[in-house]
Scaffold this active site. Structure first.
Site, PDB file in Angstrom:
ATOM      1  N   GLU A  41      32.923  41.350  40.635  1.00 22.11           N
ATOM      2  CA  GLU A  41      32.614  42.965  40.899  1.00 22.11           C
ATOM      3  C   GLU A  41      31.065  42.387  40.519  1.00 22.11           C
ATOM      4  O   GLU A  41      30.180  41.290  39.345  1.00 22.11           O
ATOM      5  CB  GLU A  41      33.518  42.999  38.987  1.00 22.11           C
ATOM      6  N   LYS A 108      34.525  51.638  43.234  1.00 24.79           N
ATOM      7  CA  LYS A 108      35.268  52.099  41.202  1.00 24.79           C
ATOM      8  C   LYS A 108      35.593  53.413  41.445  1.00 24.79           C
ATOM      9  O   LYS A 108      34.845  53.620  40.900  1.00 24.79           O
ATOM     10  CB  LYS A 108      34.691  51.220  41.242  1.00 24.79           C
ATOM     11  N   CYS A 144      38.614  46.035  39.105  1.00 19.75           N
ATOM     12  CA  CYS A 144      38.619  45.813  37.484  1.00 19.75           C
ATOM     13  C   CYS A 144      39.956  46.636  37.697  1.00 19.75           C
ATOM     14  O   CYS A 144      40.415  47.126  37.217  1.00 19.75           O
ATOM     15  CB  CYS A 144      37.431  45.636  36.504  1.00 19.75           C
TER      16      CYS A 144
END
Length: 537
Positions: A41, A108, A144
């Site tokens: 990330e 994200k 994530c």
């Protein structure tokens, strides 16, 4: 499909070095004949960049670095994380690089805003899946925190994904590896897809990232495990979306993982901030002994200096043990007696303070003389001063502002006293560096004759049980008593804990290794009328 995972230690803000490391990973992946390379990330800028994300010049530089990296993406697909500017804000994004350009971007969707995370301050959430073809296999990206919730994974599957690729910057704590596996295995079973989980490694201020990347199949079974605590480039093979099993296990014990977290935190903090060496006060006690061991393992014996500063109350065995430890470690060792300075300061103070029996003032003066000497050496040599206090002491104020708390990095800040002993014993299994009697001896600050910690504190096993319940598990005072802990000790510890918030705010930062540390995930007010013991009154 052959997938390469790049478990990298990216330095926040060092875009040129980060891109160079990513280019090297691309070259290695091409030599390994892989089809896609997955990096952690925000691999372009490092994680977490915090308020750098509020600067337009930083975001522009990240975008230029991404274009530079994309030029190297020929012959394979590369997933690289970067902050993407969107209408005056930014997204936590992953770029899909192929044929020299940015072919797609995933943003994200689930932004963590708890414990050490503050992503809602910086990012706008994405809403769309990102699925693309790699040699006939449809790969979906989730990022994530997205894998901790069903939505993004199900969305990717609905868009045709046959495998999920998950870049991460997931920081370590003592329960995190098991939590990650459980959550990823759950997602795999829910959506019936294999998952490639890639995590970064390295220390970044208070956070430590352990790597420990892995692959699991559609049934949630881990089929391949990469090591923790080291950079690595590994490959996984998926036949028709089914990962081939490869042996590999993580070390599950707490002690080796916490020790490696401390080592990595010290090494990366020193290197990342330009410190060529470190020094510490070596008292002959267990905390400074463990700190010395970590520092030498992290930086090398030639870059660590230990200083013993005996007072009139320092026992002979403390000096003997400090000399032994320094000799075993092979570090430079100095003895700077503080008796003359202590007497001179007391003479100076005598005209300004009422005459009284020796007490806290005299004890703190000794600690502050030591802090002054160590800071003077740090100033003169440029060495990073490591503090040696542990979490138990910091919790209840058993530490002196501008004395033993003085320094640049608090190695044991999130390590309880009982864990200090366990870590020391574990480190000695690799080769004895801490004398047995340092571990066996009753702890003492040696600021007056015959002093021991347990004169003023509960036994450390009881103290640490109360702190673990209150700080890490979130129990209140009544809950601690209901769990069987003695009410007088609970009252004492909880009252001390809140009374000493002002000290902790002024303490050096240190690595987080438990689910809740005194730092970015502990934000209690210093000035507060809240009565944490009301239920016991």
């Amino acid at each position: 499909m052959r997938v390469a995972i790049a478990q990298l230690n990216q330095r926040v803000g060092d875009l040129a070095i980060n891109v160079a490391a990513l280019r090297n990973a691309i070259e290695d992946a091409l030599r390994a004949g892989v089809d896609i390379l997955v990096t952690p990330e925000l691999s372009i800028c490092g994680y977490p960049p915090e308020d750098l994300l509020l600067r337009a010049d930083f975001l522009a530089a990240c975008e230029r670095a991404l274009v530079d990296l994309a030029a190297a993406a020929h012959g394979l697909v590369v997933l690289a994380g970067f902050p993407e500017r969107i209408d005056g804000r930014c997204a936590n994004a992953v770029a899909v690089l192929r044929d020299g350009v940015v072919a797609a971007v995933y943003r994200k969707q689930c932004l963590p805003n708890y414990t050490v995370f503050d992503e809602e301050r910086y990012f706008v959430p994405g809403t769309q899946p990102c699925v693309f073809d790699v040699r006939g296999t449809r790969a979906g990206v989730v990022l994530c925190e997205d894998i901790w919730f069903p939505g993004p994974a199900q969305q990717a599957r609905a868009a045709g994904a046959q495998v999920l690729l998950v870049p991460n910057a997931s920081p370590f704590h003592t329960g995190q590896q098991a939590l990650r596996r459980a959550r990823v295995e759950e997602r795999a079973r829910e959506c019936g897809l294999p998952i490639v989980y890639v995590n970064r490694v390295g220390g970044q201020d208070e956070l430590v990232f352990d790597g420990a990347s892995f692959v699991c199949d559609a049934a949630g079974r881990v089929t391949q495990q990469w090591p923790a605590w080291h950079e690595t480039l590994g490959t996984a093979e998926l036949d028709g979306g089914v990962p081939r099993p490869v042996r590999g296990e993580l070390e599950a014990a707490v002690e080796p993982n916490v020790y490696m977290a401390l080592l990595l935190a010290v090494r990366d903090y020193a290197h990342g901030n330009g410190f060529g060496s470190a020094l510490l006060g070596l008292s002959g006690g267990i905390d400074s002994a463990l700190t010395l061991a970590v520092a030498v393992d992290a930086l090398g014996r030639d870059r660590v200096r230990a200083v013993m500063m005996p007072s009139p109350y320092t026992a002979a065995i403390s000096i003997e043990d400090a000399r032994t430890m320094a000799g075993t470690a092979g570090v430079r060792y100095d003895e700077l007696p503080i008796g003359p300075a202590f007497d001179a300061l007391l003479d100076t103070l005598a005209v300004a303070v009422p005459e009284a029996a020796p007490g806290v003032m005299e004890e703190n003066v000794q600690a502050r003389i030591r802090g002054l000497l160590l800071m003077a050496l740090s100033n003169r040599t440029g060495a990073l001063l490591l503090t040696t206090g542990n979490k138990s002491e910091m919790a209840v104020g058993y530490a002196t502002l501008y004395g033993d708390m003085a320094g640049g990095f608090a190695v044991l800040k999130d390590v309880s006293k009982t864990l200090v002993y366990r870590l020391a014993a574990w480190r000695n299994t690799l080769g004895e560096v801490i004398p047995a009697r340092v571990i066996e001896r009753a702890p003492t600050a040696e600021l007056r004759h015959g002093q021991s910690d347990q004169e003023t504190l509960p036994p450390y096993d009881l103290l640490d049980a109360i702190l673990e319940g209150y700080v890490e598990d979130g129990l209140d005072a009544a809950g601690l008593v209901a769990a069987g802990l003695p009410m007088p000790a609970v009252r004492d510890v909880v009252e001390r804990l809140h009374r000493n918030e002002f000290k902790r705010r002024q303490a050096a930062i240190g690595p987080r290794v438990t689910p809740r540390a005194f730092g970015r995930d502990w934000r209690y007010p210093i000035t507060s009328a809240w009565d944490a013991l009301a239920a016991l009154r």
